[in-house]
Write a protein that holds these residues in place. Structure first.
Motif, PDB file in Angstrom:
ATOM      1  N   ARG A 415       6.279   7.740  -1.754  1.00 49.78           N
ATOM      2  CA  ARG A 415       5.708   9.002  -2.234  1.00 49.78           C
ATOM      3  C   ARG A 415       6.315   9.370  -3.596  1.00 49.78           C
ATOM      4  O   ARG A 415       5.593   9.752  -4.530  1.00 49.78           O
ATOM      5  CB  ARG A 415       5.980  10.108  -1.233  1.00 49.78           C
ATOM      6  CG  ARG A 415       5.407  11.448  -1.652  1.00 49.78           C
ATOM      7  CD  ARG A 415       5.881  12.544  -0.737  1.00 49.78           C
ATOM      8  NE  ARG A 415       5.370  13.839  -1.168  1.00 49.78           N
ATOM      9  CZ  ARG A 415       5.880  14.994  -0.810  1.00 49.78           C
ATOM     10  NH1 ARG A 415       6.922  15.023  -0.012  1.00 49.78           N
ATOM     11  NH2 ARG A 415       5.375  16.122  -1.226  1.00 49.78           N
ATOM     12  N   ALA A 418       5.049   7.052  -6.282  1.00 50.46           N
ATOM     13  CA  ALA A 418       3.698   7.419  -6.712  1.00 50.46           C
ATOM     14  C   ALA A 418       3.739   8.571  -7.715  1.00 50.46           C
ATOM     15  O   ALA A 418       3.011   8.579  -8.719  1.00 50.46           O
ATOM     16  CB  ALA A 418       2.858   7.804  -5.490  1.00 50.46           C
ATOM     17  N   THR A 434       0.922   5.294  -3.148  1.00 46.89           N
ATOM     18  CA  THR A 434       0.440   6.276  -2.171  1.00 46.89           C
ATOM     19  C   THR A 434      -0.123   5.581  -0.941  1.00 46.89           C
ATOM     20  O   THR A 434       0.137   5.985   0.207  1.00 46.89           O
ATOM     21  CB  THR A 434      -0.631   7.175  -2.801  1.00 46.89           C
ATOM     22  OG1 THR A 434      -0.067   7.876  -3.915  1.00 46.89           O
ATOM     23  CG2 THR A 434      -1.165   8.187  -1.800  1.00 46.89           C
TER      24      THR A 434
END
Length: 481
Positions: A415, A418, A434
């Motif tokens: 996360r 990303a 993601t």
């Protein structure tokens, strides 16, 4: 707690570098199939609702490193390599451990908290390694299939007896057939449980061999078994021993102790340095997961020991915020400047309090002292990202990529990666990260939608295209089998 962010907050034991994720497919398979080779005596069957509850997994670089140091010699002695199995910590207060398919060993946080010496946990690991080395899970599956066949045959024969009785007009024969209908499942159950008892005895004997080979005492394992015997003493008086999944505790302990006491290493002690690390691990778990009163009971301030100071520094941060804890954390660092986990604690405390700029320096120091700890690198990458400085995005991405390479099941790491890629304008890479994070969290459909976006934006056959293709062709395991 959001299962995608996965990060424990101060109000709920915000353990440095700990990530808590919902262990979905594997956990469900373990408990619904009932194939976990558990150490616990007299374990009761899970309810249907309990089977569906995902396990909460604790991630912590310090604790995991210690457990692997415990396990590595045992794994080598068992002939399964020095990295033989992944050790997973479950957020559960019960004293228990078990193994599952895929060479994973699960240890409850309750076992780590209650075990007063390294030798007790080493004994647990040795026993569970006996299950792994013996291939007990696969063998148990085979035995269950065989037992089901036996049960089905018995039921068929019983049904035949009922039909014959009815045709002959004999109510006695019919009643006998009806009563025998219950024999099939009972035969299957006894067959499997008998096999399980044999596996437990085999794992016990293997554990003694591993402990002796590594010049360690079996006293810790015996102490653990005695704990279970005390817990099950009352109920054992009223339970048929043949329908227990383990031998009767008293018999099992007596057999083990007779053999173990003959070892020349029976009186061997844990090295003081290892005992200190064990105490620090227990202090950390207590500080993050237990009430202030329980922390004080386990680690009184009056002790003035390093574990006590560690537990209370964590507790101060958890309950009062970074301002109250910072002085205590700095005192820990002063007492042992080369302990990476003290710097990690300071860095995460600052980061969780919105002081990302101040968090970077201690986390860089933690990384310098523990360069192989992927969880620390993810935390450092996150802190750098939170500073908002675009000039540092390259460094953040470097740490995050290295972190997820070392910790490929860290959805949180993906996360943050990303976010960093998106800030650089590298949208396909951001969408791929993601997708990886979503896949880890079990959201396969959304992960695959992101993977399609990636393939539409990158060259066919490129590394990004191939990784996206792996996600698109992934099929979740069927955990109902």
């Amino acid at each position: 707690m959001n299962s995608i962010t996965g990060h424990l907050r101060p109000s709920f034991s915000a353990m440095p570098s700990i990530f808590l994720r919902r262990f979905r497919h594997t956990a469900k398979a373990v408990f619904s199939l009932g194939l976990a080779a558990s150490l616990a005596f007299a374990a009761q069957p899970e309810t249907a609702s309990a089977q569906q509850r995902p396990m909460k997994i604790i991630r912590d670089a310090e604790i995991e490193a210690l457990l692997m140091d415990y396990a590595r010699p045992i794994f080598r002695a068992a002939g399964i390599g020095s990295s033989g199995a992944q050790i997973v910590i479950i957020d559960n207060r019960e004293f228990n451990a078990f193994v599952a398919s895929g060479r994973r060993m699960y240890i409850n946080s309750g076992a780590l908290l209650e075990a007063e010496t390294p030798n007790e946990i080493i004994g647990v690991i040795a026993h569970e390694t006996g299950h792994l080395a013996g291939g007990h899970l696969q063998n148990l599956r085979n035995e269950m299939a065989r037992a089901q066949a036996i049960g089905a045959l018995a039921s068929i024969l019983s049904a035949g007896a009922m039909v014959a009785g009815a045709a002959a007009g004999s109510s006695g024969v019919g009643r006998g057939g009806a009563a025998a209908m219950t024999v099939g499942p009972g035969m299957a159950m006894r067959s499997v449980l008998s096999y399980r008892r044999a596996q437990e005895i085999s794992a016990d004997r293997a554990a003694l061999t591993y402990l002796n080979s590594t010049h360690q005492s079996a006293k810790g394992m015996i102490k653990t078994f005695r704990r279970f015997a005390d817990q099950s003493l009352f109920s054992a008086q009223y339970v048929d021993p043949y329908v227990q999944s383990h031998p009767m505790p008293a018999e099992r302990i007596a057999q083990l102790e007779t053999i173990a006491a003959k070892s020349q290493y029976w009186d061997a002690k844990d090295p003081p340095s290892l005992q200190l690390r064990h105490d620090m691990m227990r202090a950390k778990l207590s500080g993050y997961t237990e009430s202030p009163a329980r922390v004080e009971q386990r680690f009184p301030r009056s002790q003035k020991t390093l574990p006590s100071a560690y537990a209370h520094a964590i507790l101060a941060y958890r309950t009062g915020g970074v301002r109250n804890a910072l002085g205590q954390i700095d005192a820990l660092i002063k007492s042992d400047p080369n302990n990476p986990y003290f710097h990690e604690l300071k860095g995460q405390a600052l980061l969780e309090s919105g002081k990302a700029d101040a968090a970077v320096a201690p986390l860089r120091q933690a990384y310098a002292l523990a360069p192989d700890a992927g969880l620390i690198r993810i935390l450092l990458g996150h802190a750098i990202l939170e500073t908002g400085r675009d000039a540092l995005l390259g460094e953040a991405i470097g740490h995050l990529r290295a972190g997820v390479t070392s910790e490929p099941l860290s959805a949180l790491g993906y996360r943050y990666l990303a976010m960093a890629y998106a800030r650089q304008g590298r949208i396909p890479q951001a969408e791929l990260a993601t997708a990886n994070g979503l896949l880890i969290d079990g959201d396969v459909r959304t992960a695959q939608s992101y993977a399609k976006r990636v393939q539409a934006k990158v060259k066919r056959g490129s590394p990004e295209w191939l990784q996206a293709d792996d996600i698109l062709t992934y099929k979740p395991p069927d955990t109902q089998r």
